[in-house]
Design a protein around this motif. Sequence first.
Motif, PDB file in Angstrom:
ATOM      1  N   TYR A 310     -30.444  21.846  11.538  1.00 50.08           N
ATOM      2  CA  TYR A 310     -29.150  21.246  11.216  1.00 50.08           C
ATOM      3  C   TYR A 310     -28.885  21.201   9.712  1.00 50.08           C
ATOM      4  N   LEU A 311     -29.933  21.132   8.910  1.00 53.64           N
ATOM      5  CA  LEU A 311     -29.721  21.233   7.464  1.00 53.64           C
ATOM      6  C   LEU A 311     -29.229  22.627   7.103  1.00 53.64           C
ATOM      7  N   ASP A 312     -29.775  23.641   7.767  1.00 53.99           N
ATOM      8  CA  ASP A 312     -29.322  25.003   7.484  1.00 53.99           C
ATOM      9  C   ASP A 312     -27.886  25.200   7.953  1.00 53.99           C
ATOM     10  N   GLU A 313     -27.531  24.634   9.108  1.00 55.05           N
ATOM     11  CA  GLU A 313     -26.159  24.741   9.578  1.00 55.05           C
ATOM     12  C   GLU A 313     -25.193  24.050   8.618  1.00 55.05           C
ATOM     13  N   THR A 314     -25.644  22.945   8.034  1.00 57.80           N
ATOM     14  CA  THR A 314     -24.823  22.243   7.042  1.00 57.80           C
ATOM     15  C   THR A 314     -24.584  23.126   5.825  1.00 57.80           C
ATOM     16  N   LEU A 315     -25.625  23.812   5.364  1.00 56.30           N
ATOM     17  CA  LEU A 315     -25.469  24.728   4.233  1.00 56.30           C
ATOM     18  C   LEU A 315     -24.517  25.870   4.585  1.00 56.30           C
ATOM     19  N   GLU A 316     -24.618  26.373   5.795  1.00 54.96           N
ATOM     20  CA  GLU A 316     -23.711  27.441   6.228  1.00 54.96           C
ATOM     21  C   GLU A 316     -22.258  26.994   6.185  1.00 54.96           C
ATOM     22  N   ARG A 317     -22.011  25.756   6.642  1.00 47.71           N
ATOM     23  CA  ARG A 317     -20.639  25.274   6.759  1.00 47.71           C
ATOM     24  C   ARG A 317     -20.059  24.870   5.408  1.00 47.71           C
ATOM     25  N   TRP A 318     -20.824  24.111   4.649  1.00 43.36           N
ATOM     26  CA  TRP A 318     -20.237  23.468   3.474  1.00 43.36           C
ATOM     27  C   TRP A 318     -21.039  23.663   2.183  1.00 43.36           C
ATOM     28  N   GLY A 319     -22.138  24.413   2.265  1.00 46.46           N
ATOM     29  CA  GLY A 319     -23.022  24.540   1.113  1.00 46.46           C
ATOM     30  C   GLY A 319     -22.366  25.156  -0.106  1.00 46.46           C
ATOM     31  N   ASP A 320     -21.414  26.049   0.091  1.00 41.59           N
ATOM     32  CA  ASP A 320     -20.762  26.692  -1.058  1.00 41.59           C
ATOM     33  C   ASP A 320     -19.739  25.791  -1.732  1.00 41.59           C
ATOM     34  N   GLU A 321     -19.337  24.720  -1.049  1.00 41.22           N
ATOM     35  CA  GLU A 321     -18.256  23.884  -1.575  1.00 41.22           C
ATOM     36  C   GLU A 321     -18.722  22.515  -2.081  1.00 41.22           C
ATOM     37  N   ALA A 322     -19.817  21.988  -1.542  1.00 38.33           N
ATOM     38  CA  ALA A 322     -20.209  20.605  -1.829  1.00 38.33           C
ATOM     39  C   ALA A 322     -20.435  20.382  -3.322  1.00 38.33           C
ATOM     40  N   GLN A 323     -19.874  19.276  -3.816  1.00 36.17           N
ATOM     41  CA  GLN A 323     -20.051  18.894  -5.216  1.00 36.17           C
ATOM     42  C   GLN A 323     -20.789  17.575  -5.373  1.00 36.17           C
ATOM     43  N   VAL A 324     -20.919  16.829  -4.281  1.00 34.95           N
ATOM     44  CA  VAL A 324     -21.703  15.590  -4.327  1.00 34.95           C
ATOM     45  C   VAL A 324     -22.300  15.354  -2.944  1.00 34.95           C
ATOM     46  N   HIS A 325     -23.555  14.957  -2.925  1.00 38.78           N
ATOM     47  CA  HIS A 325     -24.232  14.567  -1.685  1.00 38.78           C
ATOM     48  C   HIS A 325     -24.681  13.123  -1.846  1.00 38.78           C
ATOM     49  N   TYR A 326     -24.198  12.246  -0.960  1.00 39.16           N
ATOM     50  CA  TYR A 326     -24.585  10.840  -0.991  1.00 39.16           C
ATOM     51  C   TYR A 326     -25.316  10.522   0.305  1.00 39.16           C
ATOM     52  N   GLY A 327     -26.202   9.557   0.276  1.00 37.81           N
ATOM     53  CA  GLY A 327     -26.972   9.238   1.466  1.00 37.81           C
ATOM     54  C   GLY A 327     -27.007   7.751   1.746  1.00 37.81           C
ATOM     55  N   PRO A 328     -27.476   7.385   2.947  1.00 34.67           N
ATOM     56  CA  PRO A 328     -27.586   5.967   3.288  1.00 34.67           C
ATOM     57  C   PRO A 328     -28.821   5.303   2.679  1.00 34.67           C
ATOM     58  N   HIS A 329     -29.662   6.087   2.008  1.00 36.54           N
ATOM     59  CA  HIS A 329     -30.786   5.577   1.228  1.00 36.54           C
ATOM     60  C   HIS A 329     -30.829   6.330  -0.093  1.00 36.54           C
ATOM     61  N   THR A 330     -31.433   5.723  -1.098  1.00 34.81           N
ATOM     62  CA  THR A 330     -31.644   6.308  -2.427  1.00 34.81           C
ATOM     63  C   THR A 330     -30.323   6.685  -3.088  1.00 34.81           C
ATOM     64  N   TRP A 331     -30.343   7.602  -4.033  1.00 39.85           N
ATOM     65  CA  TRP A 331     -29.226   7.862  -4.929  1.00 39.85           C
ATOM     66  C   TRP A 331     -28.618   9.239  -4.614  1.00 39.85           C
ATOM     67  N   PRO A 332     -27.398   9.506  -5.114  1.00 35.45           N
ATOM     68  CA  PRO A 332     -26.731  10.779  -4.795  1.00 35.45           C
ATOM     69  C   PRO A 332     -27.300  11.969  -5.572  1.00 35.45           C
ATOM     70  N   VAL A 333     -26.790  13.143  -5.202  1.00 37.93           N
ATOM     71  CA  VAL A 333     -27.075  14.397  -5.894  1.00 37.93           C
ATOM     72  C   VAL A 333     -25.726  15.018  -6.246  1.00 37.93           C
ATOM     73  N   TRP A 334     -25.607  15.506  -7.486  1.00 36.69           N
ATOM     74  CA  TRP A 334     -24.345  16.058  -7.956  1.00 36.69           C
ATOM     75  C   TRP A 334     -24.492  17.525  -8.350  1.00 36.69           C
ATOM     76  N   GLY A 335     -23.411  18.282  -8.202  1.00 39.22           N
ATOM     77  CA  GLY A 335     -23.380  19.678  -8.610  1.00 39.22           C
ATOM     78  C   GLY A 335     -23.805  20.600  -7.491  1.00 39.22           C
ATOM     79  N   ASN A 336     -23.033  21.681  -7.293  1.00 39.56           N
ATOM     80  CA  ASN A 336     -23.259  22.537  -6.131  1.00 39.56           C
ATOM     81  C   ASN A 336     -24.637  23.176  -6.143  1.00 39.56           C
ATOM     82  N   ASP A 337     -25.060  23.688  -7.276  1.00 36.95           N
ATOM     83  CA  ASP A 337     -26.375  24.337  -7.336  1.00 36.95           C
ATOM     84  C   ASP A 337     -27.489  23.352  -7.017  1.00 36.95           C
ATOM     85  N   THR A 338     -27.364  22.148  -7.554  1.00 34.58           N
ATOM     86  CA  THR A 338     -28.399  21.126  -7.337  1.00 34.58           C
ATOM     87  C   THR A 338     -28.422  20.681  -5.883  1.00 34.58           C
TER      88      THR A 338
END
Length: 633
Positions: A310-338
């Motif tokens: 499911y992580l790979d499917e997520t990358l297939e769907r939105w990996g080229d566009e995502a600019q921020v990843h936030y989670g229900p634990h810990t801190w976010p990740v910013w920038g598409n490459d990161t």
Amino acid sequence: MCQAKDPSAATVAANVAATERYDMDNRADFTDARRGLIAELPGLVYSDADPDKVVYDPEELAYLTEDAPCPDSVNPSLWRQSQLISLGGLYEVTKGIYQVRNNDIANLTVIEGDDGIVVVDCMAGVESAEQSMKMIREHITDKPVAAVIYTHTHIDHYGGVKGVVSADDVASGKVPIIAPGHQFDKYAIGENVVAGNAMARRSFYAFGGLLPKNPLGHITCGIGVAATKGPAVSYISPTDLITETGAKREIAGIEFEFLYAPDTEAPEEMHIWIPHLKALTCAENANHSLHNIQTLRGARTRDARNFARYLDETLERWGDEAQVHYGPHTWPVWGNDTITAFIESQRDTYKYIHDQALRLANKGYTPLEAAEVIELPEELGRNWANRGYHGTLHHDVRAVYTKELGMWDGDPVSLHPHPPVESARRFVEFAGADKILAEGERAIAAADYRWAAEILHNLVFAQPDNQRAKDLQADAYEQMGYQAEGPQWRGVFLSAALELRAGTQPPPYTTASRDSILAMPIDILFDFVSVHVIGEKAADIEVRMNLDFTDAGEQWTMWIRRGVLNARRGRSADALLNVAGPKALLVAVLLKPESADQLADAGEITLDGDRGQLSTLGGVLDEFDPAFNIVTP
């Protein structure tokens, strides 16, 4: 409480040497964890039920400042992660997305729309959620809650919901609760309550809930502070279920798209994409930590292959566009490459664990043998986000075996062993108590702590009053805890040392809260009652009753025969007793049958037929000790 001992010279040396395995010079996570701070946490969180009781005090973790040197009693990787976890407050993730972090084990995330806000996950306790919402109101917006989203079925993501929204607003349809899966209630309530007493007892070990908060005790839980004490745990059933990938909802002018990811970190879980914000969350399938394939508290074994899928499917769907990843634990990740690199690394870590465990299984390795030799490739293992702060590589490898091959390790000696006490008694008779004590002392002096704990376990189980043996085993467990990178391993070992020295400790709370029990679907309620039936006592009785849940509009028949409680929808003409009333009171009747006469006399329920059926039921129901022994028989 008994006094913890200092780390041994061998433990100090082991923790110093451990720094060579880690990328200690990489401090980028500290910059990210502080990014976007709007307001610090306001301080103490008080119980709603008891205004004098403190549920959370952030000052208890004051020793975890960023510039504090790592104590000799803590693995340096765990110390670094805990310093990051202790950074709490209200943060702007990106324009329109805000998080309150680290006043509870989980985060509360708010997405601001045109005329309302959407709350994603609600923390574990009502009080922390209330404090978080107050910070949102003070610093961000007073727009009403337009919807609540549960990303998955774990208590730290729904338990604070009544601190976010009222049950009346949900019931009226004003505020939907969106959640994944066909049977969210079943998995949320069933997993946390039906086996809740055992799960809670184990979780207090794993999460250090019985330990003092200091460098010799509790050092966060690796993905959150896990420092709340007896919060109010609430529950409101979802009203809108996401059961397929690609489902969309528009709320407060914001479009949400969902990826359904069952049988991953939870039985029901989903990822969420917000197109116009280019914002993504993979819930707990991508964290700043390796996750559990099998939790030490005892939840269902997960599918490591599904994490990766499911992580790979997520990358297939939105990996080229995502600019921020936030989670229900810990801190976010910013920038598409990161973000892409972060999710790819998490994906490959779970896939590696799955594939290598089964490769070695196919070569004849047992779970423990495989766990001792499998190491992550350096690129994966030195990535901080893949370190074992929640799951560990060792027990995740063993969990893959459990998921794919079952509980037997393939060695005939483990197929039909003696129970622990009998096996220990025979071992001690054969080897001799004095010899075991001497070998335990020698092993501890040689810093051979795993062997010391193993051999002394036999003596403790054969002679549970042998305090010398228990003290020695406690010494071994304590040093193993000080060296552990995984906070749950640390919690288990240090809690074991505490029990061996001071006896069992009362739990701070139980998972079977009133809200949790009342929210059970009725079929799960009968499952909950069923696990209380003492089979040998019930083998020769017969109970047959109809139950009419008047407020739910459901009628059920329940019977006990051959030691088993069964239930099905509808009424039975053979029932010996008919019970009718609202669900909350019928719950009381089923769990405490002695309360029925008083409720009936007060006119709150009706009883028609043989009231002796209730006495018969009450006579076969068991009670669970929330502080049962773990490291002694």
